[in-house]
Design an enzyme around this catalytic site. Structure first.
Site, mmCIF file in Angstrom:
data_model
loop_
_atom_site.group_PDB
_atom_site.id
_atom_site.type_symbol
_atom_site.label_atom_id
_atom_site.label_comp_id
_atom_site.label_asym_id
_atom_site.label_seq_id
_atom_site.Cartn_x
_atom_site.Cartn_y
_atom_site.Cartn_z
ATOM 1 C CG ASP A 211 -1.713 1.184 1.504
ATOM 2 O OD1 ASP A 211 -1.941 1.958 0.548
ATOM 3 O OD2 ASP A 211 -2.178 1.361 2.651
ATOM 4 C CG HIS A 384 -4.167 4.450 3.701
ATOM 5 N ND1 HIS A 384 -4.260 3.312 2.939
ATOM 6 C CD2 HIS A 384 -5.372 5.048 3.635
ATOM 7 C CE1 HIS A 384 -5.481 3.238 2.422
ATOM 8 N NE2 HIS A 384 -6.170 4.284 2.828
#
Lengths: 572, 572
Positions: A211, A384
């Site tokens: 990610d 994130h």
């Protein structure tokens, strides 16, 4: 333990011949590279494909009439016999939102964590597809063994419970896909399984897909715990009603809000369809724990004093039809804003939504609400990982090859830099475009052929393959409007029997433009009469002539060229 | 010195009678409140009006076909005999951009600092209006005396040279308008006149109108000097070509870039129409100093090595037609991106432009350019004062009444908080909407009547008063497209002579939709035949019937309702 480590030495020794003979592990993306959203990845070896995620993304505002965009899965349809399963990392829309459409085209078993499958069930029910699909709940200790490939998991922390990294064991080593993650050492839910990550890394990882969303942000991402503390502190300072807006999928956040409401002695009113769904699925699966009698119906809100009320609602992104926007603008049936209300935005605007969020904030403030948003309080944190989180993941997994995923190109590029900082050489990092494949062997990797990929538009629950062209047509209409010219002609003589009639939409203000349009009709009649003198009637020629003379006329008179649509009816 | 301080005691003593008799100083805004842009303010006493600024703003993306939005000046037109002058604070588009349109409706002398008037001249020349307008350059020591009002100035620091605060002396004290400002103690240009500000404040200020743009941002705004240093450091690390994108109006920044280019021994290529204009006006007026032979034509770029080239260009906001976007996408005639190029974005995206900027950054990175943007380096600073700057201005000016201006509602509200922190009581702060007036007397102030205000759309250089309705029509077209139904009917018998013909734009893909449209024609013929049996032909009734049956048909067949435009031609 690793399923296919037989004959490693033979392959390694016979290097020259093996260049052509052994099949590669192929890795590719059908969505999620060079963009945020519509995540979908494939890992393939011989006759087996593992799919990871099937997400949607929201269109830019210029794509009018489009609800969302999903991946083009032509390649998977052509290779449907190879697909062993579709494994979901977690339950966010950009990872599961394309499922109903993928599953219409492809019959394939779906695997996900408990909450993820709960959300998928609700989604498939909405599309009346629940009976047709094989759904499997996986636990973190599960392992699914196929002929050559095997799939297992490690728990991560993200802004939704049951987020997992996925490990695909291949004959050449493991391919690891992180899903969305951050390292939260004090999460609200179960912690990430660092031991499993370390163990996977320790056994030697062939390739990592990780990610990249926050790869431009320095440091570690703050913990959810910090947000919980801020929420409670903020609640304690409020004397009137509290309206709390966040993503419905952030079930941790919802539990934090419930906990703070308990401590502040407030009843909870849930408003918004997806928020209702989140509370009901969250409670069913045990992710949200609420004391009896604490949830009240919005109809009974007047039975309590303002300081006893907490409203949890959708609309933190300023979506015009969501609960908070309707409440702010006075369009909600039961709830209006009044002075003394505190409205908390517990989210940060997704790129493109900033102006909508600002509009809602302004409307709320004009109604004298106290609004808490943005960076004023620590009322939100990202799900994130920032740059330090990403380096930690790279250090745990220690892959031979690295493919940054989930992000626009510049984010992938910044993630590549981090990988190089942690010791990978540049030739071992692959920055891919959608549809590009990497062929990975035991000790080398190279770019392979490109497979079909692209965007499919969804509107009103239907996929629209050729919609791009229609969007272009609509864009043209929306630039300067449209002028329609209609007339009836004697097909033999070319005599005009009726018309030309000219009507417009979105071009000139009709009331004022009547003289302009009447003059246009006169000009047109004269031009066509001249043509009729010289040559026999030919519809195609006339249509072109109408188009050309009207374009010229309006450019001269108004200085603008609308979209002109001539229509000639023939009477024989 | 103050022009109208005669008889102050009399007015103050006779308080009861003065409640109704003395005329107020009226302050209002026609643009710039509850929004960013189209700034325009009025200060009025008896038969005199001073206008401050005449700016434009850029439309939201949903307003297709609109280039910009300017204030509705109906009130000023009705009171044109009172207007003494239009005073400009500085030369940015959101303060001068509406001038050509205002001056078409209103003959009024325009006053501005040297650079401001230079930019206004260029703008009026473009609109071929230069001869018709009286332009006056003011210096900071100037004072313009009218019957009751007088106007003078204090220099501030902003992201363009010659930014001024404007002081309007009234019988009840001075009204101060800050323009856009920050406190930069190490500016690239002349410093702000702190002594003048302190002197104005010392004499007692009736009302302050101050820039609220950055009222949500903590601390002091960093100095331009810091940016100059960063630019030089960044240039020194570049080995290939440098492309530098910034606002053309930031003349300080352009000088910093020129200075860094001198020290790094690079030639300068200027690309982009507004950048060309900025360099030529800046040099003419002495704001940009460039050694001879340093500016080269883009045609001669190949005569130099990459490390000798600096390209300064427009497009830092990702504008699709600006130089940088064209260069990035390969659409520029002479300049393409190649590996080794460094592209520097010296600006931060204006809200709404973020996605465009990201797209250009991604395109540049894919071409292997090194891209420097955002907060990675101190390569940009705002021209607007943060919270500490704003408190300092409030402390210098010490107004009796305060009206926060330039900003969306939440910014005005946060600025109000700051004013209260510096000692003003809440009843002395006025949060206004556009068109709302404040009537200020020597020792009291109250909200007065509301004057006309609003938005005027500009498209292709023309004002379009009723454009809002047209935009709505175009939006409708752009949602689902359009279906046009045309037929010719015998006006006596109601017999259909030709058609119905159905064509569409933006609704369904024509190639695939032929059967769908042919079926629609059949359905329509049947419905109309039934109607013709029952009653005599009536065009209005038929039109409604066509509309209704087509809407029903397409909802059933396609699940969507396009905009339907029936057209019936009668032959008699």
């Amino acid at each position: 333990m690793n399923v296919a480590t037989e004959k490693p030495t033979q392959v390694a020794k016979n290097n020259r011949r093996s260049n052509s003979s052994p099949p590669p592990v192929r890795v590719y993306s059908l969505g999620g590279l060079g963009e945020i959203g519509k995540n979908m990845y494939g890992v393939e070896y011989k006759n087996e494909i593992i799919i990871i995620d099937a997400g949607l993304k929201f269109p830019e505002s210029r794509l009018t009439g489009i609800d969302y965009i999903i991946p083009d899965i032509t390649y998977l349809i052509e290779n449907r016999h190879k697909i062993k399963g579709l494994f979901l990392t977690h339950g966010h829309e950009d990872h599961i939102g394309a499922l109903p459409f993928v599953l219409r085209q492809l019959s394939v078993p779906v695997y996900g964590g408990p909450l993820t499958i709960g959300l998928v069930k609700a989604k498939l029910e909405e599309y009346r597809m629940l009976g047709e699909v094989k759904l499997h709940v996986y636990e973190e200790s599960d392992r699914f063994q196929f002929q050559h490939l095997a799939v297992h998991f490690f728990r991560t922390t993200h802004s939704i419970p049951d987020a997992f990294g996925i490990v695909i064991d291949t004959p050449y080593g493991a391919v690891v896909h992180t899903g969305d993650f951050k390292f939260d050492f004090t999460p609200e839910d179960r912690p990430a399984d660092l031991f499993k990550m370390a163990a996977v890394g320790g056994e030697g990882v062939l390739a990592l897909l990780a990610d990249s969303t926050n790869s431009e942000k320095e440091g570690f991402t703050p913990s959810e715990r910090k947000v919980g503390t801020s929420i409670l502190e903020t609640f304690r300072q409020c004397e009137g009603r509290i309206l709390f807006a966040t993503f419905a999928s952030n079930v941790h956040r919802l539990q934090q809000v419930v906990d703070a409401a308990i401590l502040c002695n407030r009843k909870i009113v849930v408003i918004g369809r997806s928020m209702d769904k989140a509370f009901s699925i969250g409670q069913d699966l045990g992710y949200i724990r609420i004391p009896d009698g604490m949830l009240i119906d919005v109809k009974h809100i007047d039975r309590y004093e303002d300081r006893q009320i907490l409203i949890v609602c959708t609309g933190s992104q300023g979506e015009p039809n969501a609960a908070l926007s309707r409440i702010a603008s006075g369009a909600h049936r039961t709830v209006q804003i009044y002075p003394g209300d505190t409205v908390i935005f517990s989210s940060s605007p997704i790129p493109g939504n900033g102006q909508n969020v600002n509009r809602v904030i302004d409307t709320l403030m004009r109604a004298d609400a106290n609004v808490i948003y943005g960076s004023i309080f620590d009322i939100h944190t990202s799900g994130h990982g920032n740059r330090e989180d990403l380096k930690l993941m790279l250090s745990f997994i220690r892959p031979k090859y690295f493919i940054p995923i989930h992000g626009e190109y510049r984010m992938l590029l910044r993630h590549k830099d981090l990988a190089i900082q942690t010791g990978l050489t540049e030739d071992r990092v692959f920055l891919l475009n959608l549809g590009e494949t990497v062929s990975i062997y035991r000790n080398r990797a190279k770019r392979g052929r490109t497979i079909p990929s692209g965007e499919v538009f969804v509107s009103n629950g239907e996929m629209r393959v050729q919609e791009e062209q229609l969007v272009e047509e609509r864009l043209e209409l929306s630039q300067e409007g449209i002028v329609i010219v209609v007339m009836t002609v004697d097909g033999k003589t070319g005599q005009i029997l009726a018309g030309p009639d000219i009507v417009t939409r979105g071009f000139v203000y009709m009331q004022d433009a009547r003289p302009l349009l009447r003059r246009a009709e006169t000009v047109l009649k004269r031009n066509l009469a001249k043509m009729a003198e010289k040559q026999a009637f030919d519809k195609a020629v006339w249509l072109r002539s109408v188009h050309k003379s009207m374009r010229k006329y309006f450019m001269k008179e108004v200085g603008r060229a609308p979209h002109i649509m001539p229509s000639i009816l023939e009477v024989k």
